[in-house]
Design a protein around this motif. Structure first.
Motif, PDB file in Angstrom:
ATOM      1  N   ILE A  74      -0.271   4.494   0.411  1.00 32.65           N
ATOM      2  CA  ILE A  74      -0.147   3.809  -0.865  1.00 32.65           C
ATOM      3  C   ILE A  74       0.814   4.573  -1.766  1.00 32.65           C
ATOM      4  O   ILE A  74       0.696   5.799  -1.932  1.00 32.65           O
ATOM      5  CB  ILE A  74      -1.514   3.693  -1.563  1.00 32.65           C
ATOM      6  CG1 ILE A  74      -2.511   2.970  -0.662  1.00 32.65           C
ATOM      7  CG2 ILE A  74      -1.374   2.962  -2.889  1.00 32.65           C
ATOM      8  CD1 ILE A  74      -2.100   1.579  -0.316  1.00 32.65           C
ATOM      9  N   ASP A  75       1.775   3.864  -2.372  1.00 33.94           N
ATOM     10  CA  ASP A  75       2.748   4.516  -3.239  1.00 33.94           C
ATOM     11  C   ASP A  75       2.060   5.109  -4.468  1.00 33.94           C
ATOM     12  O   ASP A  75       1.078   4.565  -4.980  1.00 33.94           O
ATOM     13  CB  ASP A  75       3.807   3.499  -3.674  1.00 33.94           C
ATOM     14  CG  ASP A  75       4.936   4.145  -4.441  1.00 33.94           C
ATOM     15  OD1 ASP A  75       5.783   4.799  -3.807  1.00 33.94           O
ATOM     16  OD2 ASP A  75       4.974   4.000  -5.683  1.00 33.94           O
ATOM     17  N   MET A  76       2.613   6.205  -4.942  1.00 32.57           N
ATOM     18  CA  MET A  76       1.995   6.924  -6.054  1.00 32.57           C
ATOM     19  C   MET A  76       1.994   6.110  -7.342  1.00 32.57           C
ATOM     20  O   MET A  76       1.170   6.361  -8.231  1.00 32.57           O
ATOM     21  CB  MET A  76       2.706   8.263  -6.279  1.00 32.57           C
ATOM     22  CG  MET A  76       4.144   8.146  -6.750  1.00 32.57           C
ATOM     23  SD  MET A  76       4.828   9.770  -7.185  1.00 32.57           S
ATOM     24  CE  MET A  76       4.752  10.609  -5.606  1.00 32.57           C
ATOM     25  N   SER A  77       2.896   5.123  -7.466  1.00 36.02           N
ATOM     26  CA  SER A  77       2.900   4.307  -8.689  1.00 36.02           C
ATOM     27  C   SER A  77       1.593   3.540  -8.832  1.00 36.02           C
ATOM     28  O   SER A  77       1.130   3.295  -9.953  1.00 36.02           O
ATOM     29  CB  SER A  77       4.087   3.338  -8.667  1.00 36.02           C
ATOM     30  OG  SER A  77       3.984   2.435  -7.573  1.00 36.02           O
ATOM     31  N   ILE A  78       0.993   3.143  -7.729  1.00 38.71           N
ATOM     32  CA  ILE A  78      -0.308   2.461  -7.769  1.00 38.71           C
ATOM     33  C   ILE A  78      -1.408   3.458  -8.104  1.00 38.71           C
ATOM     34  O   ILE A  78      -2.318   3.178  -8.917  1.00 38.71           O
ATOM     35  CB  ILE A  78      -0.588   1.775  -6.417  1.00 38.71           C
ATOM     36  CG1 ILE A  78       0.438   0.651  -6.177  1.00 38.71           C
ATOM     37  CG2 ILE A  78      -2.003   1.222  -6.364  1.00 38.71           C
ATOM     38  CD1 ILE A  78       0.282  -0.049  -4.848  1.00 38.71           C
ATOM     39  N   VAL A  79      -1.317   4.647  -7.506  1.00 37.40           N
ATOM     40  CA  VAL A  79      -2.333   5.682  -7.730  1.00 37.40           C
ATOM     41  C   VAL A  79      -2.385   6.083  -9.198  1.00 37.40           C
ATOM     42  O   VAL A  79      -3.454   6.323  -9.768  1.00 37.40           O
ATOM     43  CB  VAL A  79      -2.046   6.899  -6.829  1.00 37.40           C
ATOM     44  CG1 VAL A  79      -2.960   8.070  -7.193  1.00 37.40           C
ATOM     45  CG2 VAL A  79      -2.192   6.520  -5.368  1.00 37.40           C
ATOM     46  N   HIS A  80      -1.191   6.136  -9.846  1.00 35.15           N
ATOM     47  CA  HIS A  80      -1.123   6.616 -11.225  1.00 35.15           C
ATOM     48  C   HIS A  80      -1.506   5.544 -12.245  1.00 35.15           C
ATOM     49  O   HIS A  80      -1.573   5.837 -13.439  1.00 35.15           O
ATOM     50  CB  HIS A  80       0.290   7.118 -11.527  1.00 35.15           C
ATOM     51  CG  HIS A  80       0.648   8.345 -10.759  1.00 35.15           C
ATOM     52  ND1 HIS A  80       1.909   8.904 -10.763  1.00 35.15           N
ATOM     53  CD2 HIS A  80      -0.092   9.131  -9.938  1.00 35.15           C
ATOM     54  CE1 HIS A  80       1.935   9.970  -9.986  1.00 35.15           C
ATOM     55  NE2 HIS A  80       0.720  10.136  -9.474  1.00 35.15           N
ATOM     56  N   ASP A  81      -1.736   4.303 -11.811  1.00 36.34           N
ATOM     57  CA  ASP A  81      -2.098   3.243 -12.761  1.00 36.34           C
ATOM     58  C   ASP A  81      -3.154   2.344 -12.129  1.00 36.34           C
ATOM     59  O   ASP A  81      -2.936   1.155 -11.924  1.00 36.34           O
ATOM     60  CB  ASP A  81      -0.852   2.441 -13.146  1.00 36.34           C
ATOM     61  CG  ASP A  81      -1.124   1.470 -14.293  1.00 36.34           C
ATOM     62  OD1 ASP A  81      -2.202   1.590 -14.919  1.00 36.34           O
ATOM     63  OD2 ASP A  81      -0.273   0.595 -14.548  1.00 36.34           O
ATOM     64  N   LEU A  82      -4.304   2.924 -11.845  1.00 34.86           N
ATOM     65  CA  LEU A  82      -5.374   2.166 -11.215  1.00 34.86           C
ATOM     66  C   LEU A  82      -6.047   1.187 -12.169  1.00 34.86           C
ATOM     67  O   LEU A  82      -6.834   0.346 -11.736  1.00 34.86           O
ATOM     68  CB  LEU A  82      -6.411   3.132 -10.634  1.00 34.86           C
ATOM     69  CG  LEU A  82      -5.939   3.940  -9.417  1.00 34.86           C
ATOM     70  CD1 LEU A  82      -6.989   4.985  -9.030  1.00 34.86           C
ATOM     71  CD2 LEU A  82      -5.657   3.017  -8.243  1.00 34.86           C
ATOM     72  N   ASP A  83      -5.747   1.293 -13.474  1.00 31.50           N
ATOM     73  CA  ASP A  83      -6.307   0.338 -14.418  1.00 31.50           C
ATOM     74  C   ASP A  83      -5.567  -0.996 -14.389  1.00 31.50           C
ATOM     75  O   ASP A  83      -6.055  -1.993 -14.936  1.00 31.50           O
ATOM     76  CB  ASP A  83      -6.247   0.918 -15.846  1.00 31.50           C
ATOM     77  CG  ASP A  83      -7.204   2.095 -16.023  1.00 31.50           C
ATOM     78  OD1 ASP A  83      -8.249   2.092 -15.341  1.00 31.50           O
ATOM     79  OD2 ASP A  83      -6.894   2.995 -16.813  1.00 31.50           O
ATOM     80  N   SER A  84      -4.413  -1.034 -13.777  1.00 32.03           N
ATOM     81  CA  SER A  84      -3.646  -2.274 -13.692  1.00 32.03           C
ATOM     82  C   SER A  84      -4.342  -3.258 -12.753  1.00 32.03           C
ATOM     83  O   SER A  84      -4.698  -2.911 -11.619  1.00 32.03           O
ATOM     84  CB  SER A  84      -2.227  -1.983 -13.195  1.00 32.03           C
ATOM     85  OG  SER A  84      -1.582  -3.163 -12.778  1.00 32.03           O
TER      86      SER A  84
END
Length: 705
Positions: free
Chosen positions: A633-643
């Motif tokens: 999983i790309d880190m952009s997803i990891v850093h914004d799990l509230d999305s």
């Protein structure tokens, strides 16, 4: 209400009268019936013209007046016989002369009305046929008339007038037939009428020459009457309006080439036929000047016709070449022309030692524009946009359409920043408030043109990922770049539930530049597979027992020979992390090569992983293509799990992994909160600075539990 009738309804009673006429004995009564039938035909033609023509047509009126003149001439000729008039020429001949002139004027007007005024090819065809017929008439009719001592000068001129007038009608007839037009019932009946009259005149000329009698035979009379009947029927069909007026949309219609070739061939062989027949008849060599002159004129006409055909072929070849180089919708260069212009521009830049910039432009949200406004509006946007952008082009610069809404731009003597400014000028002129994203790359001597375009394409997608409506410049890569040797560091991958280390990812480091910059330079040089192969070899040399070793390879390099060599032998314990920097494999052939390479590496023990899933080009379609054992999983997803979008993406990949018995690994975990939430969401594996930073292969690996 106007009277309406079919041509056959009008022609049928006239045919009955003609058949009855054929059974009448020769004499004044039959001559009177002949004139009566002819007059009825012309009157019927006038009535039909009044009933069916949308307006009074002068060409038709002149033509029918000519036929009426013939009828009057026939009546006068019969009357001259009754009263014993023996002079030649007589009053009937004067009427015939005027009738021929009226008919010729009417036909010429019709031809011009139908748009044939400038059809030089049809004029030449008519002239060729008329010249061939003139040779025949000159040998067998005109020459004997000229040699006839019993005729006065006026008599000779009158006798010569008839075959000459018929030749003129034949020429106009061919000209009329060759004019682009609708082949209607009225058209065919008119042609039949003129042809029957000409055949009847020719038959009359032959019989009078052979018999020495001016009296017509029954065959002549029937041919002429058949012509009158056809002219009567031609005006009783509504299609006469298509014949007498220009027909829109038929400018490019041509007569069947085979039929035209047959007619022209007949015209060409007539001089030879005349010479042969004259020789067989024992006429001697006196006809050779006529045949020679006719042959010379025919040769010139044929040469002119051939020159016209060559000009047409040349013009069509130029038009086809232009069409082959141009995009049909926008008129700018197409993909084929772009490839040629790109190679040419690179050669010129090398010779002049100048920079060359390549830009790739893509209209933003074009699909949404099409869906909202419709495809015709989308087509108009493309045409108007290219027209607006083209206003900014200078000499030597090329704009080409290389995809649906994707364009490419050549800017000679521009580096990356100068090209960025030019593209931004073009961006401001995009119509209807639309925008585009663009990528710019600079070609350097020694680079393959396709590598430069690929670099610009990657910059384009960087612009799209950055929010669109912007121009990104690809990093400059000098051709002399020596690829540095990668130094490998290892970053642990752990089970999030237990903290147990299960694998390490081999990452490349370079002394004077960041890894992304070095790999982008290698990509711009077309040497990405070479650098990746070096990194894989270095990683395999530091592999640790009991831990899986994960290495990165671009999907475009997966089937490259250098990568295959670096991944030789047993691959048990290795994970191939497939990264992507293009939208998809370029074509079916490359796609098949990628699938074949994945299958082979898997058979030799390797696990397949998809890197950076959820952003860029990694999506569900890519999972179906590669069927990986691990999804990272790309880190952009990891850093914004509230999305909500990111949670939906994570849920979809976890469901897919559960069905396929694959494992999911989260990249870029930097906080305890991120790690805990991922664990609760069911992500089994993770890596990142919260777990462990990349470490030298010579140091003991540790991970935070």
């Amino acid at each position: 209400m106007p009277l309406r009738s079919r041509p056959t309804t009008v022609m049928a009673p006239l045919v009955v009268l003609t058949v009855g006429y054929a059974f009448l004995p020769a004499g004044p009564a039959r001559d009177a019936v002949f004139s009566l039938v002819g007059l009825l035909c012309v009157v019927a033609a006038f009535i039909g013209l009044q009933q069916n023509s949308r307006r009074r047509e002068r060409g038709w009126l002149l033509l029918l007046a000519g036929f009426l003149g013939w009828v009057i001439g026939d009546a006068l000729f019969s009357l001259q016989g009754l009263v014993g008039f023996e002079g030649y020429p007589g009053p009937a001949d004067a009427v015939y002369l005027v009738a021929y002139g009226l008919m010729a004027a009417g036909l010429v007007r019709m031809v011009r009305r139908r748009g044939g005024r400038g059809d030089i090819a049809a004029v030449l065809d008519a002239a060729i046929v008329a010249t061939g017929v003139t040779v025949i008439a000159g040998v067998f009719v005109l020459a004997p008339i000229g040699a006839d001592s019993s005729l006065s000068l006026l008599g000779k001129m009158t006798s010569a007038f008839y075959p000459i007038a018929d030749i003129l009608l034949i020429g106009i007839l061919v000209r009329f037939w060759a004019t682009p037009s609708a082949r209607t019932t009225s058209f065919r009946l008119l042609l039949a009428a003129l042809a029957l009259i000409c055949v009847g005149d020719a038959y009359y000329t032959v019989t009078t020459t052979v018999t020495g009698s001016a009296a017509s035979q029954i065959t002549n009379d029937l041919l002429w009457l058949a012509g009158y009947i056809c002219i009567a029927g031609s005006t009783w069909d509504r299609s006469l309006n298509d014949l007498a007026e220009p027909v829109p949309g038929l400018e490019d219609v041509v007569v069947d080439p085979l039929r035209r070739l047959v007619v022209l061939s007949c015209g060409l062989v007539l001089p030879a036929v005349a010479l042969m027949l004259d020789g067989l008849s024992g006429g001697g060599p006196q006809s050779w000047p006529v045949v020679a002159a006719g042959s010379a004129v025919l040769s010139l006409l044929v040469l002119a016709r051939m020159a016209g055909l060559l000009n047409v072929v040349r013009a069509q070849a130029t038009q086809l070449a232009a069409l082959a180089r141009s995009d049909a919708l926008t008129g700018v260069a197409n993909r084929r022309s772009w490839d040629y212009q790109l190679a040419r521009a690179c050669t010129t830049a090398r010779e002049l030692d100048q920079p060359l910039a390549v830009a790739v432009l893509d209209l933003d949200y074009f699909k949404a524009y099409n869906d909202q406004h419709g495809h015709p509006a989308g087509d108009r946007l493309l045409k108007e946009a290219t027209a607006a952008w083209s206003q900014h082009l200078r000499a030597g610069e090329v704009l080409a359409r290389v995809g649906g809404e994707e364009f490419a731009l050549l800017l000679p003597d521009h580096d990356g920043e100068a090209a960025r400014a030019r593209v931004q000028e073009m961006m401001a002129s995009t119509p209807h408030g639309q925008t585009f994203s663009a990528g710019v790359a600079t070609w350097r001597d020694g680079m393959e043109p396709g590598v430069t375009v690929s670099a610009a394409d990657r910059a384009l997608y960087q612009a799209k990922r950055g929010g669109r409506n912007r121009v990104c410049v690809a990093p400059s890569a000098p051709a002399s770049l020596v690829l540095p040797k990668p130094r490998v560091v290892l970053q642990p991958i752990v089970e999030l539930d237990t903290g147990e280390m299960v694998a390490v990812e081999a990452l490349s480091r370079f002394p004077d530049a960041g890894p992304q910059e070095v790999f982008e330079h290698a990509r711009a040089l077309g040497r990405l597979a070479e650098l990746e192969a070096e990194a894989i070899i270095a990683a395999r040399n530091v592999a640790l027992p009991d831990l899986l070793l994960s290495v990165n390879v671009d999907i475009g390099s997966l089937a490259a020979p250098r990568i295959a060599a670096a991944l030789s032998g047993d691959l048990t314990g290795m994970i191939l992390e497939i990264t992507e920097h293009t939208d998809s494999p370029a074509d079916g052939e490359l796609l098949e090569a990628v699938q074949s390479a994945v299958r082979e590496y898997r058979e030799r023990g390797a696990f397949i992983a998809v890197d950076d899933w959820g952003t860029g080009y990694s999506d569900m379609a890519r999972l179906e293509l590669l069927e990986p054992e691990i999804v990272k999983i790309d880190m952009s997803i990891v850093h914004d799990l509230d999305s909500a979008r990111h949670r939906a993406l994570l849920g979809s990949v976890l469901s897919w992994a559960a069905r396929r018995r694959a494992r999911v690994c989260a990249e870029g975990i930097e906080t305890d909160e991120q790690r805990e939430r991922l664990r609760q969401l069911g992500v089994p594996l993770g890596q990142g600075y919260q777990i462990a930073r990349p470490q030298s292969a010579s140091e003991p690996l540790t991970a935070v539990r």
